[in-house]
Scaffold this motif. Structure first.
Motif, PDB file in Angstrom:
ATOM      1  N   GLY A   3       0.793  -1.225   0.000  1.00  0.00           N
ATOM      2  CA  GLY A   3       0.000   0.000   0.000  1.00  0.00           C
ATOM      3  C   GLY A   3       0.824   1.272   0.000  1.00  0.00           C
ATOM      4  O   GLY A   3       0.265   2.373   0.033  1.00  0.00           O
ATOM      5  N   LEU A   4       2.147   1.129  -0.051  1.00  0.00           N
ATOM      6  CA  LEU A   4       3.024   2.306   0.025  1.00  0.00           C
ATOM      7  C   LEU A   4       2.870   3.211  -1.191  1.00  0.00           C
ATOM      8  O   LEU A   4       2.916   4.438  -1.073  1.00  0.00           O
ATOM      9  CB  LEU A   4       4.473   1.856   0.168  1.00  0.00           C
ATOM     10  N   PHE A   5       2.661   2.613  -2.370  1.00  0.00           N
ATOM     11  CA  PHE A   5       2.486   3.423  -3.581  1.00  0.00           C
ATOM     12  C   PHE A   5       1.236   4.292  -3.465  1.00  0.00           C
ATOM     13  O   PHE A   5       1.275   5.502  -3.705  1.00  0.00           O
ATOM     14  CB  PHE A   5       2.386   2.521  -4.813  1.00  0.00           C
ATOM     15  N   SER A   6       0.111   3.680  -3.109  1.00  0.00           N
ATOM     16  CA  SER A   6      -1.132   4.460  -3.005  1.00  0.00           C
ATOM     17  C   SER A   6      -1.059   5.469  -1.868  1.00  0.00           C
ATOM     18  O   SER A   6      -1.634   6.559  -1.952  1.00  0.00           O
ATOM     19  CB  SER A   6      -2.333   3.531  -2.825  1.00  0.00           C
ATOM     20  N   GLU A   7      -0.316   5.119  -0.806  1.00  0.00           N
ATOM     21  CA  GLU A   7      -0.154   6.080   0.298  1.00  0.00           C
ATOM     22  C   GLU A   7       0.583   7.320  -0.171  1.00  0.00           C
ATOM     23  O   GLU A   7       0.222   8.446   0.185  1.00  0.00           O
ATOM     24  CB  GLU A   7       0.605   5.406   1.445  1.00  0.00           C
ATOM     25  N   ARG A   8       1.636   7.119  -0.977  1.00  0.00           N
ATOM     26  CA  ARG A   8       2.400   8.262  -1.478  1.00  0.00           C
ATOM     27  C   ARG A   8       1.543   9.151  -2.369  1.00  0.00           C
ATOM     28  O   ARG A   8       1.625  10.366  -2.315  1.00  0.00           O
ATOM     29  CB  ARG A   8       3.634   7.792  -2.256  1.00  0.00           C
ATOM     30  N   LEU A   9       0.700   8.545  -3.200  1.00  0.00           N
ATOM     31  CA  LEU A   9      -0.158   9.351  -4.062  1.00  0.00           C
ATOM     32  C   LEU A   9      -1.228  10.094  -3.262  1.00  0.00           C
ATOM     33  O   LEU A   9      -1.482  11.271  -3.498  1.00  0.00           O
ATOM     34  CB  LEU A   9      -0.834   8.476  -5.126  1.00  0.00           C
ATOM     35  N   THR A  10      -1.845   9.403  -2.312  1.00  0.00           N
ATOM     36  CA  THR A  10      -2.925  10.038  -1.552  1.00  0.00           C
ATOM     37  C   THR A  10      -2.426  11.103  -0.586  1.00  0.00           C
ATOM     38  O   THR A  10      -3.217  11.881  -0.059  1.00  0.00           O
ATOM     39  CB  THR A  10      -3.753   8.995  -0.784  1.00  0.00           C
ATOM     40  N   SER A  11      -1.119  11.153  -0.359  1.00  0.00           N
ATOM     41  CA  SER A  11      -0.579  12.222   0.494  1.00  0.00           C
ATOM     42  C   SER A  11      -0.439  13.534  -0.273  1.00  0.00           C
ATOM     43  O   SER A  11      -0.124  14.566   0.310  1.00  0.00           O
ATOM     44  CB  SER A  11       0.799  11.810   1.048  1.00  0.00           C
ATOM     45  N   ILE A  12      -0.703  13.480  -1.584  1.00  0.00           N
ATOM     46  CA  ILE A  12      -0.580  14.659  -2.444  1.00  0.00           C
ATOM     47  C   ILE A  12      -1.972  15.184  -2.777  1.00  0.00           C
ATOM     48  O   ILE A  12      -2.876  14.422  -3.142  1.00  0.00           O
ATOM     49  CB  ILE A  12       0.175  14.306  -3.743  1.00  0.00           C
ATOM     50  N   SER A  13      -2.142  16.483  -2.663  1.00  0.00           N
ATOM     51  CA  SER A  13      -3.431  17.090  -2.978  1.00  0.00           C
ATOM     52  C   SER A  13      -3.821  16.817  -4.428  1.00  0.00           C
ATOM     53  O   SER A  13      -2.994  16.924  -5.330  1.00  0.00           O
ATOM     54  CB  SER A  13      -3.350  18.602  -2.736  1.00  0.00           C
ATOM     55  N   GLY A  14      -5.057  16.463  -4.638  1.00  0.00           N
ATOM     56  CA  GLY A  14      -5.545  16.184  -5.988  1.00  0.00           C
ATOM     57  C   GLY A  14      -5.604  14.711  -6.322  1.00  0.00           C
ATOM     58  O   GLY A  14      -6.005  14.334  -7.429  1.00  0.00           O
ATOM     59  N   ALA A  15      -5.239  13.853  -5.368  1.00  0.00           N
ATOM     60  CA  ALA A  15      -5.199  12.410  -5.629  1.00  0.00           C
ATOM     61  C   ALA A  15      -6.569  11.849  -5.985  1.00  0.00           C
ATOM     62  O   ALA A  15      -6.672  10.866  -6.720  1.00  0.00           O
ATOM     63  CB  ALA A  15      -4.622  11.676  -4.422  1.00  0.00           C
ATOM     64  N   GLY A  16      -7.617  12.477  -5.490  1.00  0.00           N
ATOM     65  CA  GLY A  16      -8.962  11.978  -5.749  1.00  0.00           C
ATOM     66  C   GLY A  16      -9.332  11.958  -7.220  1.00  0.00           C
ATOM     67  O   GLY A  16     -10.173  11.170  -7.650  1.00  0.00           O
ATOM     68  N   ALA A  17      -8.685  12.826  -8.008  1.00  0.00           N
ATOM     69  CA  ALA A  17      -8.977  12.887  -9.437  1.00  0.00           C
ATOM     70  C   ALA A  17      -8.181  11.856 -10.221  1.00  0.00           C
ATOM     71  O   ALA A  17      -8.424  11.664 -11.414  1.00  0.00           O
ATOM     72  CB  ALA A  17      -8.671  14.287  -9.969  1.00  0.00           C
ATOM     73  N   VAL A  18      -7.235  11.197  -9.563  1.00  0.00           N
ATOM     74  CA  VAL A  18      -6.292  10.320 -10.252  1.00  0.00           C
ATOM     75  C   VAL A  18      -6.389   8.871  -9.796  1.00  0.00           C
ATOM     76  O   VAL A  18      -6.480   7.949 -10.612  1.00  0.00           O
ATOM     77  CB  VAL A  18      -4.845  10.841 -10.045  1.00  0.00           C
ATOM     78  N   LEU A  19      -6.352   8.643  -8.497  1.00  0.00           N
ATOM     79  CA  LEU A  19      -6.290   7.275  -7.968  1.00  0.00           C
ATOM     80  C   LEU A  19      -7.679   6.682  -7.822  1.00  0.00           C
ATOM     81  O   LEU A  19      -8.493   7.164  -7.024  1.00  0.00           O
ATOM     82  CB  LEU A  19      -5.571   7.264  -6.615  1.00  0.00           C
ATOM     83  N   LYS A  20      -7.949   5.624  -8.613  1.00  0.00           N
ATOM     84  CA  LYS A  20      -9.260   4.969  -8.534  1.00  0.00           C
ATOM     85  C   LYS A  20      -9.348   4.059  -7.310  1.00  0.00           C
ATOM     86  O   LYS A  20     -10.399   3.951  -6.670  1.00  0.00           O
ATOM     87  CB  LYS A  20      -9.482   4.140  -9.799  1.00  0.00           C
ATOM     88  N   GLY A  21      -8.256   3.346  -7.004  1.00  0.00           N
ATOM     89  CA  GLY A  21      -8.287   2.425  -5.882  1.00  0.00           C
ATOM     90  C   GLY A  21      -7.016   1.610  -5.803  1.00  0.00           C
ATOM     91  O   GLY A  21      -6.117   1.739  -6.642  1.00  0.00           O
ATOM     92  N   SER A  22      -6.945   0.763  -4.772  1.00  0.00           N
ATOM     93  CA  SER A  22      -5.755  -0.055  -4.561  1.00  0.00           C
ATOM     94  C   SER A  22      -6.149  -1.317  -3.818  1.00  0.00           C
ATOM     95  O   SER A  22      -7.035  -1.289  -2.960  1.00  0.00           O
ATOM     96  CB  SER A  22      -4.725   0.731  -3.756  1.00  0.00           C
ATOM     97  N   ILE A  23      -5.479  -2.403  -4.167  1.00  0.00           N
ATOM     98  CA  ILE A  23      -5.652  -3.662  -3.426  1.00  0.00           C
ATOM     99  C   ILE A  23      -4.292  -4.092  -2.895  1.00  0.00           C
ATOM    100  O   ILE A  23      -3.343  -4.247  -3.666  1.00  0.00           O
ATOM    101  CB  ILE A  23      -6.243  -4.776  -4.307  1.00  0.00           C
ATOM    102  N   VAL A  24      -4.209  -4.254  -1.586  1.00  0.00           N
ATOM    103  CA  VAL A  24      -2.997  -4.805  -0.983  1.00  0.00           C
ATOM    104  C   VAL A  24      -3.187  -6.316  -0.947  1.00  0.00           C
ATOM    105  O   VAL A  24      -3.955  -6.839  -0.140  1.00  0.00           O
ATOM    106  CB  VAL A  24      -2.762  -4.247   0.431  1.00  0.00           C
ATOM    107  N   CYS A  25      -2.511  -6.996  -1.867  1.00  0.00           N
ATOM    108  CA  CYS A  25      -2.701  -8.451  -2.021  1.00  0.00           C
ATOM    109  C   CYS A  25      -1.438  -9.176  -1.564  1.00  0.00           C
ATOM    110  O   CYS A  25      -0.716  -9.757  -2.377  1.00  0.00           O
ATOM    111  CB  CYS A  25      -3.039  -8.784  -3.473  1.00  0.00           C
ATOM    112  N   TYR A  26      -1.207  -9.128  -0.268  1.00  0.00           N
ATOM    113  CA  TYR A  26       0.010  -9.707   0.288  1.00  0.00           C
ATOM    114  C   TYR A  26      -0.003 -11.236   0.210  1.00  0.00           C
ATOM    115  O   TYR A  26       1.007 -11.860  -0.068  1.00  0.00           O
ATOM    116  CB  TYR A  26       0.169  -9.228   1.733  1.00  0.00           C
ATOM    117  N   HIS A  27      -1.149 -11.813   0.466  1.00  0.00           N
ATOM    118  CA  HIS A  27      -1.268 -13.278   0.458  1.00  0.00           C
ATOM    119  C   HIS A  27      -1.746 -13.745  -0.915  1.00  0.00           C
ATOM    120  O   HIS A  27      -2.523 -13.064  -1.592  1.00  0.00           O
ATOM    121  CB  HIS A  27      -2.256 -13.727   1.539  1.00  0.00           C
ATOM    122  N   ASN A  28      -1.287 -14.927  -1.317  1.00  0.00           N
ATOM    123  CA  ASN A  28      -1.668 -15.460  -2.630  1.00  0.00           C
ATOM    124  C   ASN A  28      -3.164 -15.664  -2.779  1.00  0.00           C
ATOM    125  O   ASN A  28      -3.713 -15.571  -3.880  1.00  0.00           O
ATOM    126  CB  ASN A  28      -0.927 -16.771  -2.912  1.00  0.00           C
TER     127      ASN A  28
END
Length: 414
Positions: free
Chosen positions: A283-308
Motif C-alpha cells: 500500500g506504500l504506492f497508493s499512500e504516497r499518491l494520496t498524500s498529495i493534494s488532488g489524488a482523488g482525481a487520479v487514484l481509482k483504488g488499490s488492493i494490498v494483495c500480500y497473500h496469494n
C-alpha cells in the motif's frame, strides 16, 4: 558579508526540535548575497554561549542569534550578548506596551518576568515582533553586525522578512543576488552522473554545480551570483541546458518536487486515472499518491494483495500462474497490473511484487522486484529490478522506480 548563525537552546541539542530557523535564514541570506559559513548550536548556558560568541567574532562579520529571548531564567541570549558587547539592556516602551496589551486582551495576569521580554540592548535597532512578545534587535559593534531573533519560526520568519532583510540590505555595499535551482535525477548513480558532466564540474565558476546523493536519487544544485536577478537566472539556464544535453533522460523535476508528485501532475494534466495492486509495497504506492493534494482525481483504488489467496480470489490472478511461476514473477506482476486496471475501471494499472527480506522467497534473492504497468490499449510492460538495502529501503525504492518507469512511459507516448 560573511555570516554565522547561532541557535541557542538546549532543546536543539537534545533533538527535541529541529533547527529549521538556520535553514530558513541561510536561504534568505543567500538570496541577498550574504555568505553563511557556519551554523552553530549552543545550549542554555551563559559560559558556553560567551565562548561561542568569541569564536564567531574571529570568523564572521555578521552573527545571527535565534532563540533565548523569552521570559524564563534559561532565556539568556540577550543578557549574555549584552555583557560580551558591553551594551546595557534598557526597556523598549513600545514592546512593553504591546506585551501589557496582549495580557489584557486575553484576560490573563501578567507576571513580572514578562517585562524581561521588552529589554533590548542600548543603541540597537528594534526589529518589531508582530506575532509574539519579544522584539528582535540589530546592532553593530567593532565592525561586526549582530542580529537577535526570537526562536519560534512564526515570529522569526515575518520579523526577518518585514524588518531584518531591509536592515541588512542597507548595510551591503554590493547588492548581489544569489539564485539557485535544484535539478532532480533518478535511475542514475551519483558517480555516473558526475562522470557524465565531469567537464562541466571542472570548469565551473559561476554558476557552481553541487552534486548531492539522496534517497535513491541524485540532485544537482546550481547556484549563480549576479547583481541582476535575471542575469543570474540566465547563467543557470545556460548551464542547465548543457547538463540536460548529457543526462537529460534521467531528469524528472526541479527543487523540492518528488517522483510521486511529478507523476501526479502528469496524470492530472492528461486526465488519466490509475489503480495499484501491491504485494511487496503493502500500500506504500497508493499512500504516497494520496498524500498529495488532488489524488482523488487520479487514484481509482488499490488492493494490498500480500497473500496469494487475495491475489487469486480478490484480484483475479490465475491459479496456474501462481503454481507454475510463483507470486514473485514477471507473469504474476503482469496479471496483477492488468486485473487491477480492469477491476477499478482505470486507464492505468500498476503492480508491485517481490522480496523485501529478510529471507529468500520462492528461490528469489532479497531485493528481487517486479513492477508491472498496464495501460489501456497498450501491451503490458514488466520491469525486473534487483535492489539492495534494508527491507524498508527496498519497498520505498520500488515505489520510486514504479513512478519513474510509468512517468517515462507516459512521456514517451506524448
Amino acid at each position: 558579508m560573511n555570516a554565522e548563525i547561532i541557535g541557542v537552546g538546549s532543546e536543539l541539542l537534545l533533538g527535541q526540535i529541529a533547527n529549521t530557523n538556520a535553514q530558513y535564514l541561510s536561504k534568505q541570506l543567500a538570496e541577498i548575497g550574504i555568505n553563511v559559513y557556519y551554523h552553530t548550536v549552543v545550549g542554555d548556558n551563559a559560559t558556553r554561549l560567551k565562548e561561542t560568541i568569541h569564536t564567531a567574532q574571529k570568523r564572521a562579520d555578521l552573527i545571527i542569534f535565534t532563540g533565548g529571548l523569552g521570559p524564563t531564567k534559561d532565556d539568556l541570549t540577550k543578557e549574555t550578548i549584552s555583557a560580551v558587547l558591553d551594551k546595557p539592556l534598557v526597556t523598549d516602551e513600545e514592546a512593553l506596551q504591546s506585551i501589557e496589551s496582549y495580557f489584557k486582551k486575553v484576560n490573563r495576569v501578567m507576571t513580572p518576568n514578562n517585562k524581561k521580554q521588552a529589554l533590548v540592548m542600548s543603541g540597537s535597532t528594534i526589529l518589531h515582533n508582530n506575532y509574539g512578545m519579544a522584539p528582535g534587535m540589530a546592532i553593530k559593534v567593532s565592525g561586526i553586525e549582530y542580529l537577535l531573533f526570537p526562536g519560534p519560526p512564526k515570529e522569526l520568519y515575518p520579523m526577518f522578512e518585514n524588518y531584518a532583510k531591509d536592515y541588512l540590505l542597507s548595510k551591503l555595499e554590493i547588492k548581489e543576488r544569489i539564485e539557485s535551482r535544484v535539478l532532480r535525477f533518478f535511475g542514475i548513480g551519483e558517480s555516473q552522473l558526475e562522470t557524465e558532466i565531469e567537464d562541466l564540474l571542472e570548469k565551473q565558476s559561476n554558476p557552481t554545480i553541487a552534486p548531492l546523493a539522496g534517497d535513491g536519487e541524485v540532485t544537482l544544485r546550481l547556484t549563480a551570483k549576479h547583481a541582476d536577478s535575471k542575469q543570474a537566472k540566465k547563467l543557470i539556464d545556460d548551464v542547465e541546458t548543457e547538463i540536460l544535453q548529457k543526462v537529460g533522460p534521467y531528469f524528472y523535476g526541479y527543487n523540492q518536487t518528488s517522483l510521486p508528485e511529478e507523476l501526479m501532475k502528469h496524470l492530472i494534466n492528461e486526465e488519466k486515472t490509475i489503480a495499484s495492486a501491491e504485494s511487496l509495497t503493502g500500500g506504500l504506492f497508493s499512500e504516497r499518491l494520496t498524500s498529495i493534494s488532488g489524488a482523488g482525481a487520479v487514484l481509482k483504488g488499490s488492493i494490498v494483495c500480500y497473500h496469494n489467496d487475495v491475489k487469486q480470489h480478490t484480484l483475479g490472478v490465475l491459479n496456474e500462474t501462481l503454481n507454475n511461476h510463483g507470486a514473485i514473477s514477471v507473469q504474476c506482476a503482469k496479471e496483477m497490473a492488468e486485473q487491477i486496471r480492469i477491476k477499478c475501471c482505470s486507464d492505468i494499472g500498476i503492480s508491485f511484487t517481490g522480496v523485501a527480506g529478510p529471507k529468500v522467497q520462492e528461490g528469489k534473492e532479497v531485493g528481487t522486484v517486479f513492477v508491472g504497468i498496464a495501460i489501456e490499449g497498450k501491451e503490458t510492460v514488466v520491469h525486473h529490478l534487483q535492489l539492495s538495502g534494508s527491507r524498508q529501503a527496498i519497498r520505498q525504492r520500488s515505489v520510486y522506480y514504479g513512478c519513474h518507469y510509468l512517468l517515462k512511459q507516459l512521456k514517451e507516448r506524448d
